[in-house]
Design a protein around this motif. Sequence first.
Motif, mmCIF file in Angstrom:
data_model
loop_
_atom_site.group_PDB
_atom_site.id
_atom_site.type_symbol
_atom_site.label_atom_id
_atom_site.label_comp_id
_atom_site.label_asym_id
_atom_site.label_seq_id
_atom_site.Cartn_x
_atom_site.Cartn_y
_atom_site.Cartn_z
ATOM 1 N N VAL A 5 0.841 -1.184 0.000
ATOM 2 C CA VAL A 5 0.000 0.000 0.000
ATOM 3 C C VAL A 5 0.884 1.245 0.000
ATOM 4 C CG1 VAL A 5 -1.799 1.301 1.173
ATOM 5 C CG2 VAL A 5 -1.832 -1.203 1.221
ATOM 6 N N GLU A 6 0.783 2.036 -1.101
ATOM 7 C CA GLU A 6 1.559 3.264 -1.213
ATOM 8 C C GLU A 6 0.787 4.442 -0.626
ATOM 9 O OE1 GLU A 6 2.250 1.089 -5.275
ATOM 10 O OE2 GLU A 6 0.581 1.497 -3.911
ATOM 11 N N LEU A 18 8.637 15.504 -2.102
ATOM 12 C CA LEU A 18 7.617 14.605 -1.579
ATOM 13 C C LEU A 18 8.313 13.354 -1.064
ATOM 14 C CD1 LEU A 18 4.727 14.578 -4.237
ATOM 15 C CD2 LEU A 18 4.586 15.462 -1.905
ATOM 16 N N ARG A 19 7.715 12.704 -0.090
ATOM 17 C CA ARG A 19 8.203 11.393 0.350
ATOM 18 C C ARG A 19 7.085 10.379 0.221
ATOM 19 N NH1 ARG A 19 10.669 8.990 6.004
ATOM 20 N NH2 ARG A 19 8.475 9.065 6.669
ATOM 21 N N LEU A 20 7.339 9.379 -0.591
ATOM 22 C CA LEU A 20 6.400 8.289 -0.750
ATOM 23 C C LEU A 20 6.735 7.172 0.240
ATOM 24 C CD1 LEU A 20 6.227 7.992 -4.651
ATOM 25 C CD2 LEU A 20 4.943 9.508 -3.123
ATOM 26 N N LEU A 81 10.505 6.490 -0.688
ATOM 27 C CA LEU A 81 11.145 7.158 -1.813
ATOM 28 C C LEU A 81 11.095 8.655 -1.531
ATOM 29 C CD1 LEU A 81 12.520 6.701 -4.577
ATOM 30 C CD2 LEU A 81 10.308 7.253 -5.622
ATOM 31 N N GLN A 82 12.228 9.206 -1.146
ATOM 32 C CA GLN A 82 12.341 10.646 -0.926
ATOM 33 C C GLN A 82 12.658 11.296 -2.264
ATOM 34 O OE1 GLN A 82 11.949 12.587 1.955
ATOM 35 N NE2 GLN A 82 12.114 14.291 0.498
ATOM 36 N N MET A 83 11.809 12.213 -2.680
ATOM 37 C CA MET A 83 11.956 12.853 -3.986
ATOM 38 C C MET A 83 12.173 14.342 -3.790
ATOM 39 S SD MET A 83 8.998 10.839 -6.120
ATOM 40 C CE MET A 83 7.653 11.596 -5.227
ATOM 41 N N ASN A 84 13.320 14.821 -4.176
ATOM 42 C CA ASN A 84 13.677 16.233 -4.070
ATOM 43 C C ASN A 84 13.867 16.829 -5.456
ATOM 44 O OD1 ASN A 84 13.769 15.930 -1.232
ATOM 45 N ND2 ASN A 84 15.941 15.395 -1.294
ATOM 46 N N SER A 85 13.867 18.145 -5.513
ATOM 47 C CA SER A 85 14.074 18.865 -6.787
ATOM 48 C C SER A 85 13.175 18.302 -7.882
ATOM 49 C CB SER A 85 15.547 18.773 -7.202
ATOM 50 O OG SER A 85 16.393 19.309 -6.223
ATOM 51 N N GLN A 121 -0.558 8.867 -7.058
ATOM 52 C CA GLN A 121 -0.334 9.894 -8.070
ATOM 53 C C GLN A 121 0.605 10.974 -7.550
ATOM 54 O OE1 GLN A 121 -1.670 10.253 -11.389
ATOM 55 N NE2 GLN A 121 -0.145 11.898 -11.465
ATOM 56 N N VAL A 122 1.591 11.301 -8.361
ATOM 57 C CA VAL A 122 2.478 12.438 -8.098
ATOM 58 C C VAL A 122 2.348 13.400 -9.265
ATOM 59 C CG1 VAL A 122 4.873 13.200 -7.884
ATOM 60 C CG2 VAL A 122 4.104 11.137 -6.695
ATOM 61 N N THR A 123 1.984 14.635 -8.968
ATOM 62 C CA THR A 123 1.848 15.660 -9.993
ATOM 63 C C THR A 123 2.748 16.834 -9.644
ATOM 64 O OG1 THR A 123 -0.448 15.014 -10.394
ATOM 65 C CG2 THR A 123 0.252 17.152 -11.235
ATOM 66 N N VAL A 124 3.619 17.193 -10.580
ATOM 67 C CA VAL A 124 4.553 18.292 -10.374
ATOM 68 C C VAL A 124 4.155 19.422 -11.311
ATOM 69 C CG1 VAL A 124 6.955 19.019 -10.297
ATOM 70 C CG2 VAL A 124 6.348 16.638 -9.796
#
Length: 126
Positions: A5-6, A18-20, A81-85, A121-124
């Motif tokens: 489960v995400e 964002l951090r997933l 999953l740490q997502m930067n920039s 969902q990730v929206t940038v």
Amino acid sequence: QVQLVESGGGLVQAGGSLRLSCTVSARTFSAYAMGWFRQAPGKEREFVAAVGRSGGGTYYTDSVKGRFTISRDNSKNTVYLQMNSLKPEDTAVYYCAADSTMIATLPHTVEEYDYWGQGTQVTVAS
């Protein structure tokens, strides 16, 4: 039955973070290599990152190196999953996956993974 489960997706401005998280229901979470994939509209699902069973080994696709970090906490049955920039081209549905095959190399193709989450969902925005 292994269930994934995400959570943690959302809308963020370009340059943001964002951090997933992906929580796994499994008797022995540490028996699985874990990966993150993403799929943008009209495109195939693509590999993003993978982490080994103990967390000591990681592997990334070139487009996220230096920006994304995969990690896991085996005491919590969770992979992150740490997502930067973040960039607009990072917009996609992100999936976590688990691989039970005991091989030395980290899996990085869709076919290598046995179990999948439902995606987040990730929206940038630019």
